[in-house]
Write a protein that holds these residues in place. Sequence first.
Motif, PDB file in Angstrom:
ATOM      1  N   ARG A 142      42.671  42.433  41.836  1.00  0.00           N
ATOM      2  CA  ARG A 142      42.979  42.612  43.273  1.00  0.00           C
ATOM      3  C   ARG A 142      41.690  42.782  44.077  1.00  0.00           C
ATOM      4  N   LYS A 143      40.798  43.623  43.576  1.00  0.00           N
ATOM      5  CA  LYS A 143      39.537  43.892  44.273  1.00  0.00           C
ATOM      6  C   LYS A 143      38.684  42.630  44.377  1.00  0.00           C
ATOM      7  N   ALA A 144      38.670  41.830  43.319  1.00  0.00           N
ATOM      8  CA  ALA A 144      37.840  40.621  43.292  1.00  0.00           C
ATOM      9  C   ALA A 144      38.483  39.450  44.018  1.00  0.00           C
ATOM     10  N   GLY A 145      39.787  39.553  44.287  1.00  0.00           N
ATOM     11  CA  GLY A 145      40.474  38.460  44.962  1.00  0.00           C
ATOM     12  C   GLY A 145      40.690  37.243  44.084  1.00  0.00           C
ATOM     13  N   VAL A 146      40.764  37.461  42.765  1.00  0.00           N
ATOM     14  CA  VAL A 146      41.014  36.347  41.841  1.00  0.00           C
ATOM     15  C   VAL A 146      42.460  36.419  41.349  1.00  0.00           C
ATOM     16  N   THR A 147      42.911  35.352  40.715  1.00  0.00           N
ATOM     17  CA  THR A 147      44.291  35.257  40.235  1.00  0.00           C
ATOM     18  C   THR A 147      44.398  35.699  38.782  1.00  0.00           C
TER      19      THR A 147
ATOM     20  N   HIS B  29      38.973  33.511  37.761  1.00  0.00           N
ATOM     21  CA  HIS B  29      40.397  33.695  37.572  1.00  0.00           C
ATOM     22  C   HIS B  29      40.639  33.907  36.085  1.00  0.00           C
TER      23      HIS B  29
END
Length: 340
Positions: free
Chosen positions: A111-116, A89
């Motif tokens: 977005r691609k990595a799914g992190v904040t 994140h």
Amino acid sequence: MIKAAIVGLGWWGKTVVESAAGSDAIRFVGGASRTMSPELEAFAKKNGFKLAANYEALLADPDVDAVVLATPHSIHSAQVIAAAAAGKHVFCEKPFTLTKRQAEDAVAAVRKAGVTLGLGYNRRLHPEMIKLRDMIRSGELGTILHVEATMTFPNVLFINPSHWRADKAETPLGGLMPMGVHAIDGMIDLCGPVDHVFAQSFRRAAAIDADDTTSMLLRMKAGMSGYLGTMTTTGPGFSFQVFGSKGWLRLEGVTHVAGASSEERRTRLFGTCKFQPVKGEAKSWQAASLDVSRAALEAFAKAAEGGPAYPIPYDQMIHGVAVTDAIIRSAGSEKVERVN
């Protein structure tokens, strides 16, 4: 509890670390800086985190959940993308990036990595800004006519000419990047997207080759107008005012002055508040003291752990950069520029 690493340990990076002391949501376990010194080592020891050799070492550390970037603006996008690729994140200090394309690439990576991704426009989280937003949304101010802000500090009178903040490539248009972007974020939050801008910027008293006086006109897509002025060679100040058909509200305070105490930089940004209705007497009050840097870090940490989303949506992060890009173009062209 999010375990974070601070990247960049200049005066603001240290302030960010201090803002998280005792937090139940986030704590710093690591850090890295371009230059090492006994003073930095003592600071890290005092605040309970280890210094790594470089940014890459922090990204490879499995004990680090998130990185907090207090680094030069020009490298933010690449650092955000690298953090996302490492599954970390990332909280990025303002301004986000120097171009819209860089902002889009950084957002696409998280977005691609799914992190904040969190962004350090901490003034948005102050109770007085939240109260102002609620007044606008509820119609208490009526039809919004105009929003304006003035932000000043004396920092450029004392800056080392070799410091990265003295580089016009890093800090175009004087006070726009270190201060003005806070007000632009506030205007976007309260009034929506910006359609077009006009700006002038020049040097009056700065000893270094940098603009110190900048004025900007904005027109929002929703119809209201805006003004922002920044000066970097005068006394510190902050004023944010919204005018509506039922009255106006003004928030006053100070800016992040280098050399001021950490507590002042974190907790005393807002001061006197005044509401003047069209009919009736004005009301004045003092804003509550709040560590907005801590509030932003904790909002980020809670979002990273699956809680409420960070309060600045990604599309607004990108739009804020598009607005500053248009302002820079306008100052160069001496023409009105559309926000792309």
